[in-house]
Design an enzyme around this catalytic site. Structure first.
Site, mmCIF file in Angstrom:
data_model
loop_
_atom_site.group_PDB
_atom_site.id
_atom_site.type_symbol
_atom_site.label_atom_id
_atom_site.label_comp_id
_atom_site.label_asym_id
_atom_site.label_seq_id
_atom_site.Cartn_x
_atom_site.Cartn_y
_atom_site.Cartn_z
ATOM 1 N N ALA A 147 44.901 37.473 27.247
ATOM 2 C CA ALA A 147 45.748 38.792 27.318
ATOM 3 C C ALA A 147 44.279 39.539 26.056
ATOM 4 C CB ALA A 147 46.654 38.854 26.207
ATOM 5 N N THR A 148 42.983 38.829 25.636
ATOM 6 C CA THR A 148 42.173 39.778 24.933
ATOM 7 C C THR A 148 40.836 40.380 25.781
ATOM 8 O OG1 THR A 148 40.354 37.572 25.143
ATOM 9 C CG2 THR A 148 42.235 38.040 23.136
ATOM 10 N N GLY A 178 40.076 42.080 29.799
ATOM 11 C CA GLY A 178 39.906 42.562 31.038
ATOM 12 C C GLY A 178 41.725 43.072 31.630
ATOM 13 N N TYR A 206 34.283 27.788 41.766
ATOM 14 C CA TYR A 206 35.020 29.344 41.261
ATOM 15 C C TYR A 206 36.168 29.516 42.597
ATOM 16 C CZ TYR A 206 36.924 33.159 40.453
ATOM 17 O OH TYR A 206 37.241 34.627 39.867
ATOM 18 N N LEU A 233 36.260 42.776 43.700
ATOM 19 C CA LEU A 233 35.950 42.969 42.175
ATOM 20 C C LEU A 233 36.320 44.060 41.521
ATOM 21 C CD1 LEU A 233 32.545 43.265 44.910
ATOM 22 C CD2 LEU A 233 32.549 41.905 42.658
ATOM 23 N N PHE A 280 34.256 39.809 33.034
ATOM 24 C CA PHE A 280 34.745 38.656 33.977
ATOM 25 C C PHE A 280 32.589 38.178 34.841
ATOM 26 C CE2 PHE A 280 33.962 37.103 38.393
ATOM 27 C CZ PHE A 280 34.317 35.819 38.633
#
Ligand code: NDP
Ligand code: 8X3
Length: 250
Positions: free
Chosen positions: A10-11, A13, A151, A183, A188
């Site tokens: 939650a910090t 993006g 990923y 995207l 990120f």
């Protein structure tokens, strides 16, 4: 009825945008992340309208995950909504040059971290026969692209876990679904490229990428459907993206 959501990552993006939107919708929040000051700043911002509790742990740390979630104050212990969002890509190397620490990070955070948090939260939902789990997957969990190898594997795993959760929780009153963005312009790529802001910026140049707020709106759409409707799997890309490798850049 008043609902409580726990949001991992939650910090920044998508997680942060989701917290802001859910607060506007009157949902009480448990905000999770490693960066304590950012969590506290967001909690201060949102606690004017809803009740907010912060949990500061690394999702890789199994003991910390269970300790934090199992010792929530009583007023936050009935979790209605789980947003499994914490995660990142680390590196974009071809498999033969891959950094094994990056591989560990992606599998430990994106896959095992999501599992630990889910394992800690879901039994309470089963007891109450009520809950909604939203797993943040990715187009990278639908299609592999050059350098995406591990990923993508981690997000393919999220896709499988999302399906498995829905099967195992069927009949228990719990909705399970994945939102799979293409995207999205967040931190990120800066994380993926280890702080190389110039390289990260280029990922989102020459077209209009999705914003974190676009994904938050979709999460809220899923959460605000009538109780018999479960958005099981939703993929979203910006207009200029056709696949992981086809982006119409000017
Ligand atoms: P950000 O880098 O902006 O946010 C990532 C969040 O995850 C941060 O809040 C971070 O918090 C948290 N996080 C990372 N590692 C850990 C950890 N070990 N323990 C606890 N929390 C952690 O990226 P996004 O918002 O873009 O990413 C959110 C999710 O969306 C990820 O799962 C990502 O894979 C997915 N996604 C992103 C897309 C994109 O293009 N941006 C597209 C598709 C999916 P902190 O550092 O404070 O711990
Ligand atoms: C993030 C989208 O294409 O950068 O999951 O992997 S992508």
């Amino acid at each position: 009825m008043k609902r409580t959501a726990i949001i991992t990552g939650a910090t920044s993006g998508i997680g942060k945008a989701t917290a802001i939107l859910l607060a506007k919708q009157g949902i009480d929040l448990i905000l999770c992340g490693r960066r304590k000051e950012k969590l506290q700043a967001l909690a201060d911002q949102l606690s004017k309208g809803v009740r907010v509790h912060t949990l500061n742990f690394d999702v890789r740390d199994k003991t910390a995950v269970f300790k934090n979630i199992n010792s929530l104050p009583h007023s936050f212990s009935r979790i209605d909504i789980l947003i499994n969002n914490a995660g990142n890509a680390h590196g974009l190397d071809p498999i033969q040059e891959g950094n094994t620490d990056d591989w560990d990070a992606m599998m430990d955070i994106n896959v095992k971290g999501l599992l630990y948090v889910s394992r800690a939260v879901i039994p309470g939902m089963i007891e109450r026969k009520n809950g909604h789990v939203i797993n943040i997957g990715s187009t990278a969990g639908k299609e592999v692209y050059p350098g995406g190898n591990v990923y993508c594997a981690s997000k393919f795993a999220v896709d499988a876990i999302n399906q498995g959760m829905r099967i195992d929780l069927n009949g228990k009153g719990i909705r399970v679904g994945a939102i799979n963005p293409g995207l999205v312009e967040t931190a990120f790529s800066e994380v993926r490229f280890k702080g190389d802001a110039e390289r990260a910026k280029k990922v989102y140049q020459g077209y209009t990428p999705l914003q974190a707020e676009d994904i938050a709106e979709i999460i809220w759409f899923a959460l605000s459907r009538p109780p018999h409707v479960n958005i099981a799997d939703l993929t979203v890309m910006c207009l200029d993206q056709a696949s992981s490798t086809i982006v119409n850049k000017t």
